[in-house]
Scaffold this motif. Structure first.
Motif, short mmCIF file in Angstrom:
data_model
loop_
_atom_site.label_atom_id
_atom_site.label_comp_id
_atom_site.label_asym_id
_atom_site.label_seq_id
_atom_site.Cartn_x
_atom_site.Cartn_y
_atom_site.Cartn_z
N GLN A 1 -9.92 5.89 -3.68
CA GLN A 1 -10.03 7.34 -3.65
C GLN A 1 -10.91 7.73 -2.48
O GLN A 1 -12.07 7.32 -2.42
CB GLN A 1 -10.63 7.86 -4.96
CG GLN A 1 -10.84 9.36 -5.00
CD GLN A 1 -9.54 10.14 -4.99
OE1 GLN A 1 -8.59 9.79 -5.68
NE2 GLN A 1 -9.50 11.20 -4.20
N THR B 1 -2.82 -3.03 -10.11
CA THR B 1 -2.92 -2.11 -8.98
C THR B 1 -4.37 -1.80 -8.67
O THR B 1 -5.19 -1.65 -9.58
CB THR B 1 -2.17 -0.80 -9.28
OG1 THR B 1 -0.79 -1.10 -9.53
CG2 THR B 1 -2.24 0.17 -8.11
N GLU C 1 0.84 -1.20 0.00
CA GLU C 1 0.00 0.00 0.00
C GLU C 1 0.87 1.25 0.00
O GLU C 1 1.99 1.26 0.53
CB GLU C 1 -0.91 0.05 1.25
CG GLU C 1 -1.78 -1.15 1.45
CD GLU C 1 -1.16 -2.19 2.36
OE1 GLU C 1 -1.89 -3.02 2.93
OE2 GLU C 1 0.09 -2.16 2.51
N SER C 2 0.33 2.31 -0.57
CA SER C 2 0.98 3.61 -0.52
C SER C 2 -0.09 4.68 -0.59
O SER C 2 -1.24 4.40 -0.96
CB SER C 2 1.98 3.77 -1.66
OG SER C 2 1.33 3.68 -2.92
N GLY C 3 0.28 5.91 -0.25
CA GLY C 3 -0.63 7.03 -0.39
C GLY C 3 -1.22 7.56 0.89
O GLY C 3 -1.96 8.54 0.87
N THR D 1 -1.02 1.16 5.48
CA THR D 1 -0.58 2.54 5.37
C THR D 1 -1.44 3.39 6.29
O THR D 1 -2.66 3.22 6.35
CB THR D 1 -0.65 3.04 3.91
OG1 THR D 1 -0.09 4.35 3.82
CG2 THR D 1 -2.07 3.06 3.36
N LEU E 1 -7.53 11.80 -0.19
CA LEU E 1 -6.32 11.01 -0.37
C LEU E 1 -6.64 9.88 -1.34
O LEU E 1 -7.80 9.43 -1.41
CB LEU E 1 -5.85 10.38 0.95
CG LEU E 1 -5.07 11.21 1.95
CD1 LEU E 1 -4.85 10.41 3.23
CD2 LEU E 1 -3.74 11.65 1.37
N ARG E 2 -5.63 9.41 -2.05
CA ARG E 2 -5.81 8.21 -2.88
C ARG E 2 -4.78 7.17 -2.46
O ARG E 2 -3.57 7.41 -2.53
CB ARG E 2 -5.65 8.52 -4.37
CG ARG E 2 -6.03 7.30 -5.22
CD ARG E 2 -6.00 7.57 -6.70
NE ARG E 2 -4.65 7.48 -7.26
CZ ARG E 2 -4.41 7.17 -8.53
NH1 ARG E 2 -5.41 6.93 -9.36
NH2 ARG E 2 -3.16 7.13 -8.96
N LEU E 3 -5.28 6.05 -2.01
CA LEU E 3 -4.42 4.94 -1.66
C LEU E 3 -4.24 4.02 -2.87
O LEU E 3 -5.15 3.86 -3.68
CB LEU E 3 -5.03 4.13 -0.52
CG LEU E 3 -5.38 4.89 0.76
CD1 LEU E 3 -5.90 3.92 1.82
CD2 LEU E 3 -4.21 5.68 1.28
N SER E 4 -3.05 3.45 -2.96
CA SER E 4 -2.76 2.48 -4.01
C SER E 4 -2.32 1.18 -3.38
O SER E 4 -1.72 1.17 -2.30
CB SER E 4 -1.66 3.00 -4.93
OG SER E 4 -2.03 4.20 -5.57
N TYR F 1 -6.95 0.82 -6.24
CA TYR F 1 -6.94 2.16 -5.66
C TYR F 1 -8.12 2.34 -4.72
O TYR F 1 -9.15 1.68 -4.86
CB TYR F 1 -7.01 3.22 -6.76
CG TYR F 1 -5.92 3.10 -7.80
CD1 TYR F 1 -6.16 2.45 -9.01
CD2 TYR F 1 -4.66 3.64 -7.57
CE1 TYR F 1 -5.17 2.33 -9.96
CE2 TYR F 1 -3.66 3.53 -8.52
CZ TYR F 1 -3.92 2.87 -9.72
OH TYR F 1 -2.93 2.76 -10.66
#
Length: 123
Positions: free
Chosen positions: A82, A78, A6-8, A117, A18-21, A80
């Motif tokens: 949002q 990937t 995970e990132s973001g 994250t 925020l947008r997590l990936s 996401y």
């Protein structure tokens, strides 16, 4: 080895976005569903949203409907999340997960998990 990352995450104010990936950098694996869960301090891990990897159908927990959108890019391997109109109660560690099962909202059915994250929303 399957590796979900995970990132973001980050620290934002209430009302921000925020947008997590969630990227899979490991071997390919069979997945029917990918999902997002979150865990706040002192609370149980909670289902947030999930998506059918092939068909794109989605499910959300009521508390995020209309604010969060889950999506996936199959070419990029990937997923996401949002997150708009964030609230302090959205503060948690967010985890992505994958399962070959068809039930979307049960954490115990997910086979693979990322490390998480942190998302912190200040009031």
């Amino acid at each position: 080895q399957v590796q979900l990352a995970e990132s973001g995450g980050g620290l934002v104010q209430a009302g921000d976005s925020l947008r997590l990936s969630c990227a899979n950098s490991g071997r390919t694996f069979r997945r029917n569903i990918m999902g997002w869960f979150r865990q706040a301090p002192g609370k149980e891990r909670e289902f947030v949203a999930a998506i059918s990897w092939s068909g794109g159908g989605t499910v959300y927990v009521d508390s995020v409907k209309g604010r969060f959108t889950i999506s996936r890019d199959k070419a990029k391997n990937t997923m996401y999340l949002q997150m708009n109109s964030l609230k302090p109660e959205d503060t948690a560690v967010y985890y992505c997960a994958a399962t070959a099962a068809t039930r979307m909202d049960v954490a115990a059915l997910y086979d693979y998990w990322g490390q998480g994250t942190q998302v912190t929303v200040s009031s």
